[in-house]
Write a protein that holds these residues in place. Sequence first.
Motif, short mmCIF file in Angstrom:
data_model
loop_
_atom_site.label_atom_id
_atom_site.label_comp_id
_atom_site.label_asym_id
_atom_site.label_seq_id
_atom_site.Cartn_x
_atom_site.Cartn_y
_atom_site.Cartn_z
N VAL A 1 -48.22 -9.20 -5.91
CA VAL A 1 -48.59 -7.79 -6.13
C VAL A 1 -48.03 -6.93 -5.01
O VAL A 1 -47.43 -5.87 -5.25
N ARG A 2 -48.19 -7.38 -3.77
CA ARG A 2 -47.66 -6.63 -2.63
C ARG A 2 -46.15 -6.48 -2.72
O ARG A 2 -45.60 -5.39 -2.50
N ARG A 3 -45.48 -7.58 -3.07
CA ARG A 3 -44.02 -7.54 -3.16
C ARG A 3 -43.55 -6.61 -4.27
O ARG A 3 -42.60 -5.84 -4.10
N GLY A 4 -44.24 -6.65 -5.41
CA GLY A 4 -43.87 -5.79 -6.53
C GLY A 4 -44.05 -4.32 -6.20
O GLY A 4 -43.18 -3.48 -6.48
N LEU A 5 -45.19 -4.00 -5.58
CA LEU A 5 -45.44 -2.61 -5.17
C LEU A 5 -44.43 -2.14 -4.14
O LEU A 5 -43.89 -1.03 -4.22
N ALA A 6 -44.17 -3.01 -3.17
CA ALA A 6 -43.22 -2.65 -2.10
C ALA A 6 -41.82 -2.43 -2.67
O ALA A 6 -41.11 -1.50 -2.27
N PHE A 7 -41.43 -3.27 -3.62
CA PHE A 7 -40.10 -3.15 -4.21
C PHE A 7 -39.95 -1.82 -4.95
O PHE A 7 -38.98 -1.09 -4.74
N PHE A 8 -40.95 -1.51 -5.81
CA PHE A 8 -40.83 -0.27 -6.57
C PHE A 8 -40.94 0.96 -5.68
O PHE A 8 -40.09 1.88 -5.74
N LEU A 9 -41.98 1.00 -4.85
CA LEU A 9 -42.19 2.21 -4.02
C LEU A 9 -41.04 2.41 -3.04
O LEU A 9 -40.74 3.54 -2.65
N GLY A 10 -40.39 1.32 -2.67
CA GLY A 10 -39.25 1.43 -1.77
C GLY A 10 -38.06 2.14 -2.40
O GLY A 10 -37.14 2.58 -1.70
N THR A 11 -38.07 2.26 -3.72
CA THR A 11 -36.97 2.97 -4.41
C THR A 11 -37.20 4.48 -4.45
O THR A 11 -36.30 5.23 -4.82
N GLN A 12 -38.41 4.91 -4.05
CA GLN A 12 -38.72 6.33 -4.07
C GLN A 12 -38.16 7.01 -2.82
O GLN A 12 -38.35 6.51 -1.71
N PRO A 13 -37.49 8.14 -2.98
CA PRO A 13 -36.83 8.77 -1.83
C PRO A 13 -37.78 9.31 -0.77
O PRO A 13 -37.38 9.47 0.39
N ILE B 1 -41.00 7.94 -0.16
CA ILE B 1 -42.05 6.97 0.18
C ILE B 1 -41.44 5.79 0.91
O ILE B 1 -40.40 5.26 0.51
N THR B 2 -42.08 5.37 2.00
CA THR B 2 -41.61 4.19 2.73
C THR B 2 -42.80 3.27 3.00
O THR B 2 -43.91 3.73 3.31
N ILE B 3 -42.61 1.96 2.84
CA ILE B 3 -43.66 0.97 3.08
C ILE B 3 -43.61 0.55 4.55
O ILE B 3 -42.60 0.01 5.01
N VAL B 4 -44.69 0.81 5.26
CA VAL B 4 -44.71 0.50 6.70
C VAL B 4 -45.38 -0.83 7.01
O VAL B 4 -45.27 -1.35 8.12
N GLY B 5 -46.10 -1.40 6.03
CA GLY B 5 -46.76 -2.68 6.30
C GLY B 5 -47.50 -3.21 5.09
O GLY B 5 -47.71 -2.50 4.11
N GLU B 6 -47.88 -4.51 5.18
CA GLU B 6 -48.63 -5.16 4.12
C GLU B 6 -49.78 -5.95 4.74
O GLU B 6 -49.62 -6.59 5.77
N ALA B 7 -50.95 -5.85 4.10
CA ALA B 7 -52.13 -6.58 4.57
C ALA B 7 -52.63 -7.50 3.45
O ALA B 7 -52.65 -7.10 2.29
N ALA B 8 -53.04 -8.72 3.82
CA ALA B 8 -53.48 -9.70 2.83
C ALA B 8 -54.99 -9.70 2.62
O ALA B 8 -55.49 -10.38 1.74
N ILE C 1 -51.42 0.75 -14.19
CA ILE C 1 -50.82 2.08 -14.13
C ILE C 1 -49.29 1.97 -14.19
O ILE C 1 -48.70 1.02 -13.67
N GLU C 2 -48.66 2.94 -14.82
CA GLU C 2 -47.19 2.97 -14.88
C GLU C 2 -46.64 3.25 -13.47
O GLU C 2 -47.21 4.07 -12.74
N PRO C 3 -45.56 2.60 -13.08
CA PRO C 3 -45.01 2.78 -11.73
C PRO C 3 -44.75 4.24 -11.36
O PRO C 3 -45.12 4.68 -10.25
N ASP C 4 -44.15 5.01 -12.25
CA ASP C 4 -43.87 6.42 -11.93
C ASP C 4 -45.15 7.21 -11.76
O ASP C 4 -45.21 8.13 -10.93
N GLU C 5 -46.17 6.84 -12.54
CA GLU C 5 -47.47 7.52 -12.42
C GLU C 5 -48.11 7.19 -11.09
O GLU C 5 -48.74 8.05 -10.45
N LEU C 6 -47.96 5.95 -10.64
CA LEU C 6 -48.49 5.55 -9.33
C LEU C 6 -47.85 6.37 -8.22
O LEU C 6 -48.53 6.87 -7.31
N ALA C 7 -46.53 6.53 -8.28
CA ALA C 7 -45.82 7.32 -7.26
C ALA C 7 -46.32 8.76 -7.26
O ALA C 7 -46.51 9.37 -6.20
#
Length: 206
Positions: free
Chosen positions: A13-25, A27-34, A106-112
Amino acid sequence: MIRVLIADDHHMVRRGLAFFLGTQPDITIVGEAADGKQAVQLAGELVPDMILMDLVMPGMDGIQATKLIKQQHPGIKIMMLTSFSDQEHVIPALEAGASGYQLKDIEPDELARCIRNVCAGTNEMHPKATTHLLQQFSGSRLLNELTKRELEVLREIANGKSNKEIADALVITERTVKTHVSHILAKLDLADRTQAALFAVRHHLV
Protein backbone atom coordinates in the motif's frame (compact mmCIF):
# COMPACT_ATOMS: atom_id res chain seq x y z
CA MET A 1 5.28 21.53 -3.05
CA ILE A 2 3.15 19.46 -0.64
CA ARG A 3 5.34 17.24 1.52
CA VAL A 4 3.54 13.96 2.38
CA LEU A 5 4.31 11.21 4.91
CA ILE A 6 2.59 7.84 4.34
CA ALA A 7 1.70 5.74 7.40
CA ASP A 8 0.42 2.22 6.66
CA ASP A 9 1.46 -1.20 7.91
CA HIS A 10 1.18 -2.78 4.45
CA HIS A 11 4.33 -2.32 2.38
CA MET A 12 2.50 -2.71 -0.94
CA VAL A 13 0.00 0.00 0.00
CA ARG A 14 2.81 2.40 0.90
CA ARG A 15 4.67 1.62 -2.31
CA GLY A 16 1.54 2.05 -4.45
CA LEU A 17 0.67 5.38 -2.86
CA ALA A 18 4.24 6.61 -3.11
CA PHE A 19 4.47 5.60 -6.77
CA PHE A 20 1.27 7.38 -7.80
CA LEU A 21 1.66 10.50 -5.66
CA GLY A 22 5.25 10.80 -6.85
CA THR A 23 3.91 11.45 -10.35
CA GLN A 24 2.08 14.57 -9.18
CA PRO A 25 4.00 17.78 -9.93
CA ASP A 26 3.09 19.44 -6.64
CA ILE A 27 3.36 16.46 -4.24
CA THR A 28 6.51 14.83 -2.89
CA ILE A 29 6.78 11.81 -0.54
CA VAL A 30 9.16 12.61 2.30
CA GLY A 31 8.83 9.36 4.26
CA GLU A 32 6.99 6.13 5.04
CA ALA A 33 5.94 4.73 8.42
CA ALA A 34 4.93 1.11 9.07
CA ASP A 35 3.00 1.81 12.29
CA GLY A 36 1.67 4.60 14.47
CA LYS A 37 4.75 4.87 16.67
CA GLN A 38 6.99 5.35 13.65
CA ALA A 39 4.51 7.87 12.22
CA VAL A 40 4.81 9.98 15.39
CA GLN A 41 8.61 9.75 15.26
CA LEU A 42 8.86 10.69 11.58
CA ALA A 43 6.32 13.48 11.98
CA GLY A 44 8.69 15.10 14.46
CA GLU A 45 11.78 14.52 12.32
CA LEU A 46 10.34 15.43 8.91
CA VAL A 47 7.48 17.82 9.83
CA PRO A 48 5.51 17.06 6.64
CA ASP A 49 2.61 19.17 5.44
CA MET A 50 0.31 16.15 5.36
CA ILE A 51 0.17 12.60 6.68
CA LEU A 52 -1.88 9.87 5.01
CA MET A 53 -2.75 7.75 8.04
CA ASP A 54 -4.05 4.19 8.12
CA LEU A 55 -6.39 3.43 11.03
CA VAL A 56 -5.54 -0.12 12.05
CA MET A 57 -1.82 -0.73 12.56
CA PRO A 58 0.13 -2.93 15.01
CA GLY A 59 1.20 -1.38 18.29
CA MET A 60 -0.01 2.19 18.12
CA ASP A 61 -3.01 2.63 15.83
CA GLY A 62 -3.78 5.59 13.58
CA ILE A 63 -6.12 7.28 16.04
CA GLN A 64 -3.55 7.28 18.86
CA ALA A 65 -0.86 8.46 16.47
CA THR A 66 -3.07 11.25 15.12
CA LYS A 67 -3.85 12.48 18.62
CA LEU A 68 -0.16 12.60 19.59
CA ILE A 69 0.94 14.24 16.34
CA LYS A 70 -1.75 16.94 16.54
CA GLN A 71 -0.73 17.68 20.13
CA GLN A 72 2.94 17.99 19.22
CA HIS A 73 2.62 19.48 15.71
CA PRO A 74 -0.82 21.09 15.31
CA GLY A 75 0.13 22.48 11.89
CA ILE A 76 0.47 19.04 10.28
CA LYS A 77 -2.65 18.01 8.38
CA ILE A 78 -3.73 14.38 8.75
CA MET A 79 -6.05 12.50 6.42
CA MET A 80 -7.24 9.01 7.32
CA LEU A 81 -6.97 6.54 4.45
CA THR A 82 -8.58 3.32 5.58
CA SER A 83 -10.88 0.42 4.77
CA PHE A 84 -13.20 1.15 7.71
CA SER A 85 -16.22 3.43 7.41
CA ASP A 86 -18.21 2.57 10.55
CA GLN A 87 -19.05 5.12 13.23
CA GLU A 88 -16.74 3.47 15.78
CA HIS A 89 -13.75 4.38 13.59
CA VAL A 90 -14.89 7.60 11.93
CA ILE A 91 -15.88 9.64 14.99
CA PRO A 92 -12.76 8.86 17.12
CA ALA A 93 -10.52 9.65 14.14
CA LEU A 94 -12.12 13.05 13.65
CA GLU A 95 -12.09 13.73 17.38
CA ALA A 96 -8.35 12.92 17.38
CA GLY A 97 -7.79 15.75 14.91
CA ALA A 98 -7.97 14.29 11.40
CA SER A 99 -8.87 16.85 8.73
CA GLY A 100 -9.98 14.24 6.21
CA TYR A 101 -11.36 10.71 6.07
CA GLN A 102 -11.22 8.68 2.86
CA LEU A 103 -11.51 4.99 1.99
CA LYS A 104 -8.79 3.03 0.22
CA ASP A 105 -10.98 2.42 -2.82
CA ILE A 106 -10.73 6.13 -3.69
CA GLU A 107 -9.66 6.94 -7.25
CA PRO A 108 -5.99 8.06 -7.41
CA ASP A 109 -6.77 11.45 -8.98
CA GLU A 110 -9.46 12.05 -6.37
CA LEU A 111 -6.95 11.26 -3.62
CA ALA A 112 -4.52 13.83 -5.02
CA ARG A 113 -7.33 16.39 -5.14
CA CYS A 114 -8.26 15.66 -1.52
CA ILE A 115 -4.64 16.06 -0.41
CA ARG A 116 -4.47 19.48 -2.07
CA ASN A 117 -7.79 20.57 -0.56
CA VAL A 118 -6.94 19.43 2.97
CA CYS A 119 -3.61 21.26 2.81
CA ALA A 120 -5.52 24.34 1.64
CA GLY A 121 -7.72 24.14 4.73
CA THR A 122 -10.74 22.16 3.53
CA ASN A 123 -12.04 19.07 5.32
CA GLU A 124 -12.41 16.16 2.89
CA MET A 125 -14.80 13.45 4.05
CA HIS A 126 -16.00 10.30 2.35
CA PRO A 127 -19.84 10.39 2.15
CA LYS A 128 -20.09 7.56 4.71
CA ALA A 129 -17.91 9.50 7.13
CA THR A 130 -20.04 12.60 6.62
CA THR A 131 -23.17 10.59 7.40
CA HIS A 132 -21.71 9.39 10.70
CA LEU A 133 -20.63 12.93 11.55
CA LEU A 134 -24.14 14.24 10.93
CA GLN A 135 -25.62 11.43 13.00
CA GLN A 136 -23.25 12.29 15.84
CA PHE A 137 -24.22 15.96 15.59
CA SER A 138 -27.89 15.05 15.50
CA GLY A 139 -27.46 12.77 18.51
CA SER A 140 -25.67 15.50 20.46
CA ARG A 141 -28.51 17.89 19.64
CA LEU A 142 -31.07 15.34 20.85
CA LEU A 143 -29.16 14.93 24.12
CA ASN A 144 -29.76 18.61 24.80
CA GLU A 145 -33.49 17.80 24.88
CA LEU A 146 -33.03 15.62 27.95
CA THR A 147 -33.34 16.96 31.49
CA LYS A 148 -30.53 16.48 33.99
CA ARG A 149 -32.46 13.65 35.67
CA GLU A 150 -33.18 11.95 32.33
CA LEU A 151 -29.45 12.02 31.52
CA GLU A 152 -28.74 10.39 34.88
CA VAL A 153 -31.28 7.66 34.15
CA LEU A 154 -29.84 7.15 30.65
CA ARG A 155 -26.35 6.66 32.13
CA GLU A 156 -27.73 4.07 34.55
CA ILE A 157 -29.49 2.25 31.69
CA ALA A 158 -26.18 2.13 29.82
CA ASN A 159 -24.59 0.60 32.93
CA GLY A 160 -27.11 -2.25 32.67
CA LYS A 161 -29.21 -1.42 35.72
CA SER A 162 -32.85 -2.40 36.08
CA ASN A 163 -35.55 0.14 36.91
CA LYS A 164 -35.44 -0.92 40.57
CA GLU A 165 -31.65 -0.55 40.70
CA ILE A 166 -31.88 2.87 39.05
CA ALA A 167 -34.56 3.90 41.55
CA ASP A 168 -32.34 2.86 44.45
CA ALA A 169 -29.27 4.59 42.99
CA LEU A 170 -31.06 7.90 42.33
CA VAL A 171 -33.32 7.71 45.39
CA ILE A 172 -36.53 7.98 43.40
CA THR A 173 -39.50 5.65 42.93
CA GLU A 174 -39.52 2.86 40.38
CA ARG A 175 -42.62 4.43 38.83
CA THR A 176 -40.72 7.69 38.33
CA VAL A 177 -37.89 5.76 36.64
CA LYS A 178 -40.39 4.19 34.22
CA THR A 179 -41.70 7.66 33.37
CA HIS A 180 -38.16 8.95 32.74
CA VAL A 181 -37.37 5.94 30.54
CA SER A 182 -40.49 6.58 28.45
CA HIS A 183 -39.53 10.23 28.02
CA ILE A 184 -35.95 9.31 27.07
CA LEU A 185 -37.05 6.83 24.39
CA ALA A 186 -39.55 9.32 22.97
CA LYS A 187 -37.12 12.27 22.89
CA LEU A 188 -34.30 10.23 21.34
CA ASP A 189 -36.65 8.38 18.98
CA LEU A 190 -35.44 4.99 20.22
CA ALA A 191 -37.35 1.71 20.38
CA ASP A 192 -36.08 0.16 23.61
CA ARG A 193 -33.57 0.19 26.46
CA THR A 194 -30.94 -1.62 24.40
CA GLN A 195 -30.95 1.13 21.79
CA ALA A 196 -30.82 3.70 24.60
CA ALA A 197 -27.77 2.00 26.10
CA LEU A 198 -26.00 1.91 22.71
CA PHE A 199 -26.87 5.58 22.15
CA ALA A 200 -25.35 6.51 25.52
CA VAL A 201 -22.14 4.60 24.75
CA ARG A 202 -21.80 6.15 21.27
CA HIS A 203 -22.14 9.62 22.76
CA HIS A 204 -19.62 8.96 25.55
CA LEU A 205 -22.08 9.24 28.43
CA VAL A 206 -20.46 6.22 30.09
